[in-house]
Design a protein around this motif. Structure first.
Motif, PDB file in Angstrom:
ATOM      1  N   ALA A 216       0.816  -1.212   0.000  1.00  9.21           N
ATOM      2  CA  ALA A 216       0.000   0.000   0.000  1.00  9.21           C
ATOM      3  C   ALA A 216       0.848   1.259   0.000  1.00  9.21           C
ATOM      4  CB  ALA A 216      -0.945   0.004   1.200  1.00  9.21           C
ATOM      5  N   VAL A 217       2.080   1.173   0.515  1.00 14.77           N
ATOM      6  CA  VAL A 217       2.939   2.359   0.565  1.00 14.77           C
ATOM      7  C   VAL A 217       4.201   2.209  -0.292  1.00 14.77           C
ATOM      8  CG1 VAL A 217       2.151   2.984   2.869  1.00 14.77           C
ATOM      9  CG2 VAL A 217       4.159   1.526   2.639  1.00 14.77           C
ATOM     10  N   ARG A 218       4.487   0.991  -0.764  1.00 11.94           N
ATOM     11  CA  ARG A 218       5.782   0.773  -1.426  1.00 11.94           C
ATOM     12  C   ARG A 218       5.667  -0.083  -2.687  1.00 11.94           C
ATOM     13  NH1 ARG A 218       9.888   1.404  -3.527  1.00 11.94           N
ATOM     14  NH2 ARG A 218      11.959   1.719  -2.630  1.00 11.94           N
ATOM     15  N   SER A 219       4.495  -0.108  -3.300  1.00 10.71           N
ATOM     16  CA  SER A 219       4.334  -0.888  -4.519  1.00 10.71           C
ATOM     17  C   SER A 219       5.265  -0.379  -5.611  1.00 10.71           C
ATOM     18  CB  SER A 219       2.882  -0.804  -5.004  1.00 10.71           C
ATOM     19  OG  SER A 219       2.759  -1.303  -6.321  1.00 10.71           O
ATOM     20  N   ALA A 415      24.123  -1.209   5.612  1.00 12.72           N
ATOM     21  CA  ALA A 415      23.335  -0.794   4.448  1.00 12.72           C
ATOM     22  C   ALA A 415      21.914  -1.339   4.522  1.00 12.72           C
ATOM     23  CB  ALA A 415      24.015  -1.269   3.166  1.00 12.72           C
ATOM     24  N   ALA A 416      21.769  -2.613   4.915  1.00 16.94           N
ATOM     25  CA  ALA A 416      20.448  -3.228   4.974  1.00 16.94           C
ATOM     26  C   ALA A 416      19.549  -2.527   5.982  1.00 16.94           C
ATOM     27  CB  ALA A 416      20.584  -4.709   5.323  1.00 16.94           C
ATOM     28  N   VAL A 417      20.108  -2.153   7.126  1.00 21.33           N
ATOM     29  CA  VAL A 417      19.305  -1.517   8.175  1.00 21.33           C
ATOM     30  C   VAL A 417      19.054  -0.048   7.855  1.00 21.33           C
ATOM     31  CG1 VAL A 417      19.245  -0.854  10.598  1.00 21.33           C
ATOM     32  CG2 VAL A 417      20.063  -3.133   9.947  1.00 21.33           C
ATOM     33  N   VAL A 418      20.117   0.692   7.549  1.00 16.97           N
ATOM     34  CA  VAL A 418      19.972   2.139   7.345  1.00 16.97           C
ATOM     35  C   VAL A 418      19.110   2.433   6.113  1.00 16.97           C
ATOM     36  CG1 VAL A 418      21.201   4.270   6.822  1.00 16.97           C
ATOM     37  CG2 VAL A 418      22.121   2.675   8.524  1.00 16.97           C
ATOM     38  N   GLU A 419      19.402   1.778   4.993  1.00 17.43           N
ATOM     39  CA  GLU A 419      18.615   2.018   3.793  1.00 17.43           C
ATOM     40  C   GLU A 419      17.156   1.631   4.012  1.00 17.43           C
ATOM     41  OE1 GLU A 419      16.695   1.504  -0.034  1.00 17.43           O
ATOM     42  OE2 GLU A 419      17.041  -0.079   1.458  1.00 17.43           O
ATOM     43  N   GLY A 420      16.921   0.541   4.741  1.00 22.07           N
ATOM     44  CA  GLY A 420      15.548   0.114   5.010  1.00 22.07           C
ATOM     45  C   GLY A 420      14.790   1.091   5.887  1.00 22.07           C
ATOM     46  N   VAL A 421      15.463   1.603   6.929  1.00 23.50           N
ATOM     47  CA  VAL A 421      14.798   2.559   7.820  1.00 23.50           C
ATOM     48  C   VAL A 421      14.511   3.872   7.086  1.00 23.50           C
ATOM     49  CG1 VAL A 421      15.107   3.959   9.894  1.00 23.50           C
ATOM     50  CG2 VAL A 421      15.735   1.541   9.929  1.00 23.50           C
ATOM     51  N   VAL A 422      15.476   4.320   6.288  1.00 27.22           N
ATOM     52  CA  VAL A 422      15.255   5.543   5.508  1.00 27.22           C
ATOM     53  C   VAL A 422      14.086   5.346   4.543  1.00 27.22           C
ATOM     54  CG1 VAL A 422      16.257   7.053   3.746  1.00 27.22           C
ATOM     55  CG2 VAL A 422      17.618   6.365   5.727  1.00 27.22           C
ATOM     56  N   ASP A 423      14.012   4.181   3.933  1.00 25.30           N
ATOM     57  CA  ASP A 423      12.921   3.893   3.015  1.00 25.30           C
ATOM     58  C   ASP A 423      11.576   3.922   3.750  1.00 25.30           C
ATOM     59  OD1 ASP A 423      12.436   2.799   0.099  1.00 25.30           O
ATOM     60  OD2 ASP A 423      11.161   1.596   1.421  1.00 25.30           O
ATOM     61  N   TRP A 425      10.892   5.598   6.508  1.00 25.18           N
ATOM     62  CA  TRP A 425      10.623   6.987   6.891  1.00 25.18           C
ATOM     63  C   TRP A 425      10.117   7.793   5.692  1.00 25.18           C
ATOM     64  CZ3 TRP A 425      10.253   9.581  11.349  1.00 25.18           C
ATOM     65  CH2 TRP A 425      10.280  10.978  11.299  1.00 25.18           C
ATOM     66  N   THR A 426      10.699   7.537   4.519  1.00 24.42           N
ATOM     67  CA  THR A 426      10.319   8.264   3.313  1.00 24.42           C
ATOM     68  C   THR A 426       8.895   7.947   2.887  1.00 24.42           C
ATOM     69  OG1 THR A 426      12.618   8.226   2.561  1.00 24.42           O
ATOM     70  CG2 THR A 426      10.948   8.707   0.915  1.00 24.42           C
ATOM     71  N   HIS A 427       8.461   6.708   3.089  1.00 23.29           N
ATOM     72  CA  HIS A 427       7.158   6.279   2.587  1.00 23.29           C
ATOM     73  C   HIS A 427       6.080   6.179   3.662  1.00 23.29           C
ATOM     74  CE1 HIS A 427       9.930   4.878  -0.592  1.00 23.29           C
ATOM     75  NE2 HIS A 427       8.902   5.061  -1.391  1.00 23.29           N
ATOM     76  N   ARG A 428       6.382   6.627   4.855  1.00 23.49           N
ATOM     77  CA  ARG A 428       5.415   6.429   5.941  1.00 23.49           C
ATOM     78  C   ARG A 428       4.140   7.254   5.750  1.00 23.49           C
ATOM     79  NH1 ARG A 428       8.564  10.486   7.098  1.00 23.49           N
ATOM     80  NH2 ARG A 428       7.951  12.167   8.513  1.00 23.49           N
ATOM     81  N   GLY A 429       4.169   8.323   4.955  1.00 21.64           N
ATOM     82  CA  GLY A 429       2.996   9.176   4.817  1.00 21.64           C
ATOM     83  C   GLY A 429       2.275   9.034   3.496  1.00 21.64           C
ATOM     84  N   GLY A 436       4.913  -1.139  10.403  1.00 19.63           N
ATOM     85  CA  GLY A 436       5.894  -0.493  11.260  1.00 19.63           C
ATOM     86  C   GLY A 436       7.283  -0.623  10.673  1.00 19.63           C
ATOM     87  N   PRO A 437       8.266   0.039  11.280  1.00 18.60           N
ATOM     88  CA  PRO A 437       9.622   0.033  10.700  1.00 18.60           C
ATOM     89  C   PRO A 437      10.216  -1.357  10.563  1.00 18.60           C
ATOM     90  CG  PRO A 437       9.596   1.002  12.919  1.00 18.60           C
ATOM     91  CD  PRO A 437       8.180   0.871  12.493  1.00 18.60           C
TER      92      PRO A 437
END
Length: 482
Positions: A216-219, A415-423, A425-429, A436-437
């Motif tokens: 729903a947020v990352r298709s 890279a796996a953790v930081v890039e995933g968390v940034v992703d 955060w970017t798509h949360r809205g 959840g994260p």
């Protein structure tokens, strides 16, 4: 498979309005603009500065404003504003909707019920369904049938050939247009150089499982909240064929029927190369019935990855896994070494790149500040690409390196953790209740593993390393002028 010439007229009509993109930065009290994708600096003459009004809007009224508006629009520094009522543009009667379908009658009925009554036509292409599609004898729908399945590209082309209107909308049978979806797309064709416009693809049902909430947020079909030109190797480099509105003259004979994946990206690349302007318009929403079964979802991600190889062979350098300048590539490589000396050298190279750039920005009052900003943007983008590539495009190589190197394991884990968390955060809205994260990062990593597996499988099957080769920024291909 498509037209051999670009638009005959690229002049924006009088009254056409654009507004500066929200990411565009105004420097030196309007002397220059910084923005676009990839970022660029545009110096403005005194006359050009006077054209941009206090609301950061430009209205085309003369040759100077027309040229400036085209420059900023094509560069992604500005986006089209809602056109004034007097501006000529197509209407629904100028549109034929083409729907390819195979064994999805319920979805087809659901889709047809949402289409406007004043369309110029509706063509359903039954691509070898087990039970032939029937829409009723009194329906205004034209049904074409392939006795055997030829693929979605061939089905769309059959509908395109049957259309007689100026515009053709391709809608898959698993989508449901939201109310008011067509008008924002039609508005973009007030620009005679626009050959294709795509809506934002949203989830039909957000669902409650981790897969459905992630989709729903990352298709892969959802290209975000911001309007943009569709330009290879930029923020919006493609648009999916699930929903497209195209100018029939631009589409020519349509999609490449030899491609059974990424035929939509191929069409985008060909139209762009011919000089057509392509737009992504998120004010228009078309809902898609996403795959939420874990096996089907992961298989679809893998399937998408297999399209990179045939695209790379057809369009050299247009779909690279990474686009890095030499200095940013060197900095990223040095940081991966994880040594103090290498990190210090990376800092020296970055400072040197900023200083060299500042010499090219001598027209600005503070060239070093602007150069530092541009260099910082470039470095952040390069680091983001590197982190994504380690876990997406090159994860088989990363896994192999992890077997022998503690530094590699540390780099891949970060890279796996930081890039995933940034992703996350970017798509949360993104207009939906995403996971959840922790769930988002896990789903994102599976998404990348699937795409990467398909990428490597496609490269092996086509016996080419083309989709695995990073490239430099190079020179942007200029649009042809009519």
């Amino acid at each position: 498979m498509t037209s051999q010439t670009g638009p005959q007229d690229t002049r924006l009509p009088d009254g056409f309005r654009i507004v500066l993109d929200r990411r565009t930065r105004i420097l030196d009290d309007g002397a220059a603009l910084l923005g676009g994708a990839p970022p660029r600096l545009v110096h403005l003459t005194a006359k050009a500065r006077a054209i941009v009004d206090t609301g950061n809007t430009i209205t085309v009224a003369d040759p100077a404003s027309r040229a400036l508006a085209r420059l900023l629009l094509d560069g992604g520094l500005a986006q089209p504003a809602r056109p004034v009522a007097a501006l000529e543009r197509p209407t629904a009667k100028d549109v034929t909707v083409v729907v390819p379908v195979k064994d999805r009658t319920a979805g087809l009925v659901r889709l047809l019920a949402t289409l406007p009554a004043d369309l110029g036509g509706i063509v359903v292409v039954d691509d070898g369904s087990a039970v032939p599609v029937a829409v009723g004898h009194d329906s205004p729908v034209t049904v074409l049938r392939n006795d055997t399945a030829r693929g979605p590209a061939a089905a769309r082309n059959a509908g395109l050939a049957a259309a007689t209107t100026e515009l053709v909308a391709f809608l898959d049978s698993d989508v449901v247009p939201r109310p008011g979806w067509l008008e924002p797309l039609l508005d973009r064709f007030a620009d005679p150089a626009v050959g294709l416009v795509a809506p934002r693809i949203v989830a039909l049902d957000a669902g409650t499982t981790w897969v459905s909430r992630y989709e729903a947020v990352r298709s892969s079909l959802d290209l975000g909240l911001d309007a943009a030109p569709v330009v290879p190797r930029s923020r919006v480099a493609y648009v999916p064929s699930a929903a497209l509105l195209v100018r029939r003259d631009a589409a020519g004979t349509g999609f490449d029927e030899e491609l059974h994946v990424a035929e939509d990206v191929d069409l985008v690349l060909r139209l762009h190369a011919q000089g057509w302007r392509l737009r992504y318009e998120p004010a228009s929403h078309v809902a898609h019935d996403h795959r939420v079964d874990v096996v089907q979802w992961w298989g679809r991600k893998t399937f998408y990855g297999t399209g990179a190889a045939p695209l790379a062979l057809r369009h050299t350098g247009a779909v690279p896994p990474m686009v890095l300048s030499p200095w940013s590539a060197a900095v990223c490589a040095l940081l991966l070494v994880q040594r103090r000396g290498a990190t210090a050298l990376a800092a020296v190279i970055t400072a040197g790149a900023a200083e060299r750039l500042s010499r090219k920005l001598g027209k600005l009052r503070r060239p070093r500040l602007a150069a530092a900003r541009l260099t910082g943007i470039g470095l952040v983008g390069a680091l983001a690409q590197t982190g994504s590539a380690l876990t997406r495009h090159f994860w088989p190589v990363a896994v192999l390196a992890c077997l022998f190197s503690a530094r590699a394991r540390r780099a891949v884990a970060v890279a796996a953790v930081v890039e995933g968390v940034v992703d996350w955060w970017t798509h949360r809205g993104h207009d939906a209740d995403g996971p959840g994260p922790l769930a988002h990062v896990g789903a994102h990593r599976l998404d990348d593993l699937g795409y990467g597996a398909g990428l490597w499988w496609g490269a092996w099957r086509h016996r080419t390393a083309a989709p695995l080769r990073p490239t430099g920024p190079g020179r942007r291909r200029p649009h042809r002028q009519g």
